[in-house]
Design a protein around this motif. Structure first.
Motif, PDB file in Angstrom:
ATOM      1  N   CYS A   1      24.577  41.069  47.966  1.00  0.00           N
ATOM      2  CA  CYS A   1      25.646  40.298  47.319  1.00  0.00           C
ATOM      3  C   CYS A   1      25.034  39.042  46.715  1.00  0.00           C
ATOM      4  O   CYS A   1      23.979  38.590  47.134  1.00  0.00           O
ATOM      5  CB  CYS A   1      26.764  39.938  48.299  1.00  0.00           C
TER       6      CYS A   1
ATOM      7  N   MET B   1      31.584  37.698  41.422  1.00  0.00           N
ATOM      8  CA  MET B   1      30.974  38.256  42.636  1.00  0.00           C
ATOM      9  C   MET B   1      30.360  39.618  42.305  1.00  0.00           C
ATOM     10  O   MET B   1      31.020  40.466  41.680  1.00  0.00           O
ATOM     11  CB  MET B   1      32.031  38.401  43.737  1.00  0.00           C
TER      12      MET B   1
ATOM     13  N   THR C   1      29.697  35.151  46.108  1.00  0.00           N
ATOM     14  CA  THR C   1      30.557  35.679  47.182  1.00  0.00           C
ATOM     15  C   THR C   1      30.825  34.637  48.253  1.00  0.00           C
ATOM     16  O   THR C   1      31.538  34.918  49.226  1.00  0.00           O
ATOM     17  CB  THR C   1      29.910  36.915  47.830  1.00  0.00           C
TER      18      THR C   1
END
Length: 760
Positions: free
Chosen positions: A95, A82, A99
């Motif tokens: 992100c 992540m 994630t």
């Protein structure tokens, strides 16, 4: 080039204006100034060319830089780790797809990263964020990984453990955000934790654990192995268990079956005997499992074993106690009394010292049970036991024979005066009022005494003499004692019970009553047990506990038992004629009857005469009596079963029989002894509950039905029903009753069942 012309035009517009015509005074100055402007213009054009060249170089350089940036973003998007970028307040700006294990992208973007962390890790997270934001520009990251616990949005209660790096992000020379790289290490930590747990269990388990290779050589042992076997780890590792522990108890067939099970199923479980280093052979419960690799091939074995020697000792002690003691009063029972009496008779000096056997029966005890209930009767029996125990000498044996009868071996006492004084103390102790369940009761008793060797040289003769003397005390009105007369009658010349019993059979004084056996599921009457009663014309109802031993000793039990068998079968046929369908009739079979060579023919004759199906007759044999001639009795029982009749073991649990011996018998039903039921109350003894549950499991494993005797309270009924017992017998569901009462009860239940079907 266009930029160069524009610059030139700008330069020309900034040049000074030309002087008027004919003004020659300023011409040299203007020429010089024009020359300077020309030089500046030339320099500007050259600089412009240089800038254009630099721009082309930068444009060429920017193409691979953009490609590198695109490649980096692609790697981040494809990374299993992540990647999260947060601003200075910890709010998520960007992100990557990884994630998704935490939540949906739209949920994560714009949220505070702290909201996705376990509360126990917030302090550590904030320290990492602070450190990244306050790092000096260009300061190298030390590469240290920190672990945080994340809480995904779904499913609830799950968590992720991640190894984290927090990297500062520069913008215009300043740190403006933090790039978080999180690697999921949940499985590794779970595996590590499981390994730690396994290691802890291996070290601390009370059971011994052995790990061997495929050839059986020991690779590892735990401390409990060393404690149980006596071998150290260094003595065991590299050797085979058989070399260390073989006891010699098991034959080659046992080990062949052991290895066959391991090869075919991958495991073996069972009881085995091994030998400690000290040479002691001990029982253990062993479980061996094969460990397979990814290809399914066996690569090692794990054996776990528990030392059963202490459990066997404790269980044997508990079973021995239950078998030899009355659960209600904790006194020795009839079996232990017989053993003590035989021990006294076997002593070399018993003929010189002598002793007295005293049988004690409570007068009119039946009326106490009828008037106030069995719980009051039990309280009376417990109080009687306490008072007798406080009166007898320490060397004497006091036992409860059953029902309301007690027995005493008074050591060293033979003289009539001593016996009279002792009996007077016993009577006086019981004559005092008793406070039972808020009631004041007065209990009297009748005592019969027989001395050794004057009144008998063996157990049977002594008990017969004591029973006759007690019977005389009762016929004299009770609340007294009587000493047996060596001439064969009691003191006042009254005929002994044996003579009266012979006449009872001839004169039709015997009758049968029937106690219901009831299904716990619905209360249905599923069977009855035939119980013998004696109504004497002068002495009233005589207790079976009194006359059955006399019948056994006098040799009358055979003829009486045959009469009972025929009467019970005829009654079952009579009920059939009335439309009263009783499924099963239980009839007690005495040891003397069972050992009668003609018993099979007699049972067949009773069945033929009555016309009932053999499967409806159930012959009950007391467990304790089966212990003495088991080999002979089991063949008789097998022959009876071949007739089609059912065989039941009565008073199961009171005879101290082993499971191995029980397995030798072909039986259909076990009747659980009342002593276990008594222990279920009043505190709900968990030990007694565990024993009844274990007996239920035993019955199910053997494929036999179980009946619980002596159920007298709702609490006992509820507990036994919950445990799974299907049939009960006792005062709660029905006292012994006449044939007419049984028929009425059957009819009433059938009527309720039909009404339930109609109205249900």
């Amino acid at each position: 080039m266009i930029a160069s012309l524009a610059s030139a035009r700008q330069f020309m517009s900034a040049a000074p204006p030309m002087p008027p015509a004919g003004d020659s005074s300023r011409e040299p100055e203007l020429n010089a100034q024009l020359f300077r402007y020309a030089e500046d213009l030339q320099q500007m054009l050259e600089r412009q060319i240089e800038l254009e060249a630099d721009y082309k170089d930068l444009l060429k350089a920017s193409i691979p830089l953009a490609e590198s940036r695109n490649q980096l973003n692609g790697l981040i998007d494809r990374s299993p780790d992540m990647h999260i970028v947060t601003d200075s307040e910890g709010r998520v700006l960007r992100c990557n797809p990884a994630t998704a294990m935490l939540g949906r992208t739209e949920e994560i973007i714009g949220s505070l990263l702290r909201h996705w962390l376990s509360p126990t890790h917030l302090e550590q997270y904030e320290a990492l964020q602070r450190r990244a934001l306050l790092a000096a520009p260009g300061e190298a990251e030390d590469g240290t990984l920190h672990e945080l616990k994340l809480c995904p949005g779904a499913p609830p209660g799950t968590s992720l453990i991640v190894a984290v790096q927090a990297l500062p992000v520069l913008h215009e020379g300043k740190i403006s955000s933090v790039h978080w790289i999180m690697h999921d290490v949940t499985r590794q930590r779970e595996a590590q934790f499981a390994s730690q747990i396994s290691s802890a269990v291996f070290r601390s388990a009370a059971e011994g654990v052995v790990i061997t290779d495929i050839n059986g050589s020991i690779l590892s042992v735990n401390p409990s192995f060393c404690r149980i076997t006596g071998y150290s780890a260094s003595e065991a590792i590299g050797r085979k268990p058989g070399e260390l522990l073989a006891s010699g108890v098991h034959d080659e067939a046992f080990y062949a079956a052991f290895w066959q099970s391991l090869r075919e199923t991958g495991n073996w479980q069972g009881e085995i005997y091994n030998r400690r280093k000290s040479g002691e052979v001990y029982p253990e419960w062993l479980t061996v499992s094969a460990v397979r690799n990814e290809d399914g091939a066996i690569e090692s074995f794990i054996a776990v074993f528990a030392d059963l020697s202490h459990i066997f000792d404790e269980t044997q002690q508990r079973v021995a106690y239950l078998a030899h003691h009355d659960m209600l009063t904790t006194l020795p029972n009839r079996l232990l009394f017989h053993e003590r009496l035989q021990e006294v008779l076997a002593q070399e000096d018993s003929a010189d010292n002598g002793f007295t056997v005293i049988l004690l029966d409570l007068d009119r005890f039946k009326q106490v049970n009828v008037a106030f209930g069995p719980h009051v009767g039990d309280g009376v029996l417990q109080e009687v036991a306490r008072r007798l125990l406080a009166t007898v000498h320490k060397v004497d044996t006091l036992a409860r024979f059953g029902g309301n009868e007690f027995a005493i071996i008074a050591s060293g006492m033979t003289g009539e005066a001593d016996i009279g004084c002792f009996c007077a103390k016993l009577l006086g102790a019981l004559r005092q009022p008793m406070a039972i369940d808020g009631r004041e009761l007065f209990i009297c008793s009748s005592l019969g005494c027989a001395t050794y060797p004057a009144h008998g040289h063996d157990e049977g003769a002594l008990l017969k003499s004591a029973a006759a003397a007690m019977y005389h005390a009762k016929t004299a009105g009770g609340n007294t004692y009587s000493l047996h007369d060596v001439r064969g009658a009691v003191d006042d010349g009254t005929l002994p019970m044996e003579t009266e019993l012979r006449r009872a059979l001839e004169r039709g004084q015997l009758r049968l009553e029937y106690q219901p056996q009831v299904a716990t599921r619905n209360g249905a009457l599923v069977g009855v047990e035939a119980l013998l009663r004696w109504q004497h014309p002068h002495f009233g109802e005589v207790s079976p506990e009194q006359f059955i031993p006399v019948a056994e000793a006098a040799g009358l039990i055979g003829s009486i038992g045959e009469w009972v068998l025929h009467s019970a079968c005829r009654q079952l046929a009579a009920w059939d004629d009335q439309g009263v369908s009783i499924a099963s009739m239980g009839v007690n079979l005495s040891p003397r009857q069972l050992r009668d060579p003609a018993i099979v023919d007699k049972v067949r004759a009773a069945l033929t005469a009555s016309g009932i199906a053999a499967a409806r007759l159930e012959l009950e044999v007391t467990e304790s009596e089966m212990l003495f001639q088991l080999d002979a009795d089991r063949y008789k029982l097998a022959a009876l079963r071949d007739l089609g009749v059912k065989i039941a073991i009565d008073d199961f649990g009171s005879g101290y029989s082993s499971l191995g011996r029980l397995l030798q018998l072909k039986i259909d039903r076990l009747k659980l002894d009342r002593c276990f039921v008594l222990e279920l109350e009043p505190q709900g003894d968990t030990r007694a509950g565990a024993i009844t549950a274990a007996i239920l499991s035993l019955g199910e494993a053997l494929g036999v039905e179980l009946v619980v005797e002596g159920v007298e309270t709702e609490a006992q009924f509820e507990l036994l029903s919950r445990q799974g017992f299907q049939v009960i017998q006792g005062y709660l569901t029905g006292r012994p009753m006449s044939p007419a009462a049984v028929a009425q009860r059957f009819t009433e239940f059938a009527g309720r069942s039909e009404a339930g079907c109609v109205h249900g």
